[in-house]
Motif scaffolding. Structure first.
Motif, short mmCIF file in Angstrom:
data_model
loop_
_atom_site.label_atom_id
_atom_site.label_comp_id
_atom_site.label_asym_id
_atom_site.label_seq_id
_atom_site.Cartn_x
_atom_site.Cartn_y
_atom_site.Cartn_z
N ILE A 1 0.83 -1.21 0.00
CA ILE A 1 0.00 0.00 0.00
C ILE A 1 0.86 1.26 0.00
N GLY A 2 1.91 1.30 0.79
CA GLY A 2 2.78 2.47 0.84
C GLY A 2 3.41 2.79 -0.51
N PHE A 3 3.80 1.75 -1.25
CA PHE A 3 4.36 1.91 -2.58
C PHE A 3 3.35 2.63 -3.49
N TYR A 4 2.11 2.17 -3.47
CA TYR A 4 1.08 2.76 -4.33
C TYR A 4 0.69 4.16 -3.86
N GLU A 5 0.71 4.38 -2.55
CA GLU A 5 0.40 5.73 -2.04
C GLU A 5 1.40 6.75 -2.57
N LYS A 6 2.67 6.37 -2.67
CA LYS A 6 3.69 7.28 -3.21
C LYS A 6 3.40 7.65 -4.66
N LEU A 7 2.63 6.81 -5.36
CA LEU A 7 2.26 7.07 -6.75
C LEU A 7 0.91 7.78 -6.86
N GLY A 8 0.35 8.20 -5.71
CA GLY A 8 -0.88 8.97 -5.73
C GLY A 8 -2.15 8.18 -5.52
N PHE A 9 -2.05 6.89 -5.27
CA PHE A 9 -3.25 6.08 -5.03
C PHE A 9 -3.71 6.24 -3.59
N VAL A 10 -5.02 6.15 -3.39
CA VAL A 10 -5.62 6.27 -2.07
C VAL A 10 -6.38 4.98 -1.76
N ALA A 11 -6.11 4.40 -0.59
CA ALA A 11 -6.78 3.16 -0.18
C ALA A 11 -8.22 3.47 0.19
N GLU A 12 -9.10 2.52 -0.15
CA GLU A 12 -10.51 2.68 0.21
C GLU A 12 -11.11 1.31 0.48
N GLY A 13 -12.09 1.29 1.34
CA GLY A 13 -12.76 0.04 1.66
C GLY A 13 -11.94 -0.85 2.56
N PRO A 14 -12.52 -1.99 2.91
CA PRO A 14 -11.87 -2.92 3.84
C PRO A 14 -10.81 -3.77 3.18
N VAL A 15 -10.01 -4.41 4.02
CA VAL A 15 -9.05 -5.41 3.56
C VAL A 15 -9.84 -6.66 3.18
N TYR A 16 -9.45 -7.31 2.09
CA TYR A 16 -10.11 -8.54 1.66
C TYR A 16 -9.06 -9.55 1.22
N ASP A 17 -9.48 -10.80 1.16
CA ASP A 17 -8.60 -11.88 0.75
C ASP A 17 -8.70 -12.09 -0.76
N ASP A 18 -7.57 -12.14 -1.42
CA ASP A 18 -7.52 -12.48 -2.84
C ASP A 18 -6.40 -13.50 -3.00
N ALA A 19 -6.76 -14.72 -3.35
CA ALA A 19 -5.80 -15.82 -3.52
C ALA A 19 -4.97 -16.07 -2.26
N GLY A 20 -5.61 -15.88 -1.10
CA GLY A 20 -4.92 -16.13 0.16
C GLY A 20 -4.00 -15.01 0.62
N ILE A 21 -4.05 -13.87 -0.07
CA ILE A 21 -3.18 -12.73 0.24
C ILE A 21 -4.07 -11.53 0.57
N PRO A 22 -3.84 -10.84 1.71
CA PRO A 22 -4.67 -9.67 2.04
C PRO A 22 -4.43 -8.52 1.05
N HIS A 23 -5.54 -7.95 0.58
CA HIS A 23 -5.52 -6.85 -0.39
C HIS A 23 -6.43 -5.73 0.09
N ARG A 24 -6.24 -4.58 -0.53
CA ARG A 24 -7.13 -3.44 -0.30
C ARG A 24 -7.24 -2.68 -1.62
N ASP A 25 -8.44 -2.25 -1.97
CA ASP A 25 -8.63 -1.49 -3.20
C ASP A 25 -8.04 -0.10 -3.05
N MET A 26 -7.50 0.42 -4.16
CA MET A 26 -6.93 1.76 -4.18
C MET A 26 -7.30 2.41 -5.51
N THR A 27 -7.51 3.73 -5.49
CA THR A 27 -7.84 4.45 -6.72
C THR A 27 -7.06 5.76 -6.78
N ARG A 28 -7.01 6.32 -7.99
CA ARG A 28 -6.48 7.67 -8.17
C ARG A 28 -7.03 8.22 -9.48
N GLU A 29 -7.15 9.53 -9.50
CA GLU A 29 -7.53 10.20 -10.74
C GLU A 29 -6.32 10.19 -11.66
N LEU A 30 -6.60 10.13 -12.96
CA LEU A 30 -5.50 10.14 -13.93
C LEU A 30 -5.22 11.57 -14.37
#
Length: 138
Positions: free
Chosen positions: A109-138
């Motif tokens: 998440i920190g890597f993507y935040e440095k690129l301008g992405f913002v985390a939103e919503g809860p943590v979820y499991d994807d293929a056994g790995i915790p994930h969180r959705d992130m978005t940014r305007e282009l």
């Protein structure tokens, strides 16, 4: 190092197999899905050697960036950030695409935040790995 759009799916799949299936233990059935055919694929090269890839899927005004992977020996070189910038550039030139979205492994998440992405919503499991959705305007 160069990053380009590609139709060389076998090379992208080989990189994804190395990182997601062999290194991270993702099941092949989950990694190799039916969305590759309609996606835009990016391939990063170090000389004549493929070292990273990403997949872009267009849905309305959103470009979903996924399957971002960099070979272990290339991590920490700036390749991941360059691949993400190339992905955002590729989305920007698509008419009507205004935002980028991705599902980030929580450790990245920190890597993507440095690129301008913002985390939103809860943590979820994807293929056994915790994930969180992130978005940014282009």
């Amino acid at each position: 190092m160069r990053i380009e759009e590609t139709t060389e799916l076998a090379i992208c799949h080989a990189l994804r197999r190395t990182v997601f299936i062999e290194e991270q233990g993702v099941a092949e059935a989950e990694e190799m899905d039916d969305q590759d055919d309609g996606a835009i694929h990016l391939l990063a090269w170090q000389g004549d050697r493929p070292v990273g890839t990403a997949r872009l899927i267009l849905k309305g005004d959103i470009g979903k960036i996924g399957r971002v992977c960099v070979l272990p020996e290339m991590r920490g070189t700036g390749l991941g950030a360059a691949l993400m910038r190339a992905a955002m550039d590729a989305l920007r030139v698509r008419p009507g695409v205004a935002r980028a979205r991705l599902g980030a492994q929580t450790h990245a998440i920190g890597f993507y935040e440095k690129l301008g992405f913002v985390a939103e919503g809860p943590v979820y499991d994807d293929a056994g790995i915790p994930h969180r959705d992130m978005t940014r305007e282009l």
